[in-house]
Design a protein around this motif. Structure first.
Motif, PDB file in Angstrom:
ATOM      1  N   SER A 177       0.823  -1.210   0.000  1.00 49.55           N
ATOM      2  CA  SER A 177       0.000   0.000   0.000  1.00 49.55           C
ATOM      3  C   SER A 177       0.857   1.260   0.000  1.00 49.55           C
ATOM      4  O   SER A 177       0.536   2.246  -0.678  1.00 49.55           O
ATOM      5  N   ASP A 181       0.930   3.790  -3.250  1.00 56.54           N
ATOM      6  CA  ASP A 181       0.529   5.185  -3.046  1.00 56.54           C
ATOM      7  C   ASP A 181       1.587   6.150  -3.573  1.00 56.54           C
ATOM      8  O   ASP A 181       1.265   7.218  -4.107  1.00 56.54           O
ATOM      9  N   GLU A 185       0.098   1.912  -8.676  1.00 57.01           N
ATOM     10  CA  GLU A 185      -0.230   0.484  -8.658  1.00 57.01           C
ATOM     11  C   GLU A 185       0.451  -0.281  -9.793  1.00 57.01           C
ATOM     12  O   GLU A 185       0.763  -1.465  -9.666  1.00 57.01           O
TER      13      GLU A 185
END
Length: 220
Positions: A177, A181, A185
């Protein structure tokens, strides 16, 4: 770090140290990190761990016990391989992708992990200075980087592809994650495929262990 103790659970939000924009080519502490980066990471840990102790002390009665287990490092040098290797290899994968034009090198320079591997004496010093707890026991143990490689697993056979995948999956579960961020992705699958290969190659030449610290404390 924002910390809240609730029953048997500790909830934390950890922040990256401030003022480390000059940590070029690294995503954590490294041999090329400037002195101010080492100082900032240590001070952040001192602040965060002290806050954790104070927050938990508010919810533990006198004489109550708290046990913490976390990854640390075996020697004073904050760039020791037992704590920095996994992050150095990940940084190399990111730098390879930057060289291929898949990401911007400037984005690597602005990414630093909200993480710290403490030396056991640092843990002891902070607990004693904060003053809410007294240490009953302070111990260490080591676990192979690929946790499937252990003495109890009699059927274990080393395979660098499998070992690389095992470690890569663990690190991905922790960092995906944060990385998505910051970098997007789209790079994640490629990044961790590269990482698995680098880890596998390393483990084929050198067995590496995580150094773990266990501290048992009583509320004063």
């Amino acid at each position: 770090m924002h910390t809240k103790c609730t029953g048997d659970k500790i909830h934390t939000q950890i922040f990256v140290p401030q003022g480390i924009n000059n940590n070029k080519g690294n995503i954590y502490l490294g041999k090329t990190s400037p002195h101010n980066v080492f100082k900032a990471y240590l001070e952040q840990f001192q602040s965060d761990f002290s806050l954790l102790l104070r927050s938990c002390a508010d919810e533990i009665k006198l004489g109550g016990q708290m046990i913490l287990t976390f990854i640390g490092r075996s020697i004073k040098d904050p760039t020791s391989r037992d704590c920095c290797l996994v992050w150095e290899l990940l940084a190399k994968c990111l730098l390879d992708m930057a060289a291929e034009g898949l990401i911007e090198e400037a984005d690597i320079d602005t990414f630093n992990l909200p993480y710290y591997d403490p030396f056991i004496k640092e843990v002891k010093t902070i607990v004693e200075k904060e003053g809410s707890f007294v240490i009953d026991r302070l111990e260490t143990f080591e676990v192979n980087l690929d946790a499937n490689d252990n003495d109890e697993n009699k059927n274990y056979v080393f395979d660098k592809f499998t070992c690389g995948q095992n470690v890569s999956h663990c690190i991905r579960a922790i960092l995906e994650s944060l990385l998505a961020d910051h970098f997007g992705e789209a790079i994640i699958d490629d990044l961790f495929e590269r990482y698995a290969k680098r880890i596998g190659e390393h483990l084929s030449m050198e067995k590496t262990e995580n150094f773990n610290i266990v501290v048992s404390m009583a509320r004063k």
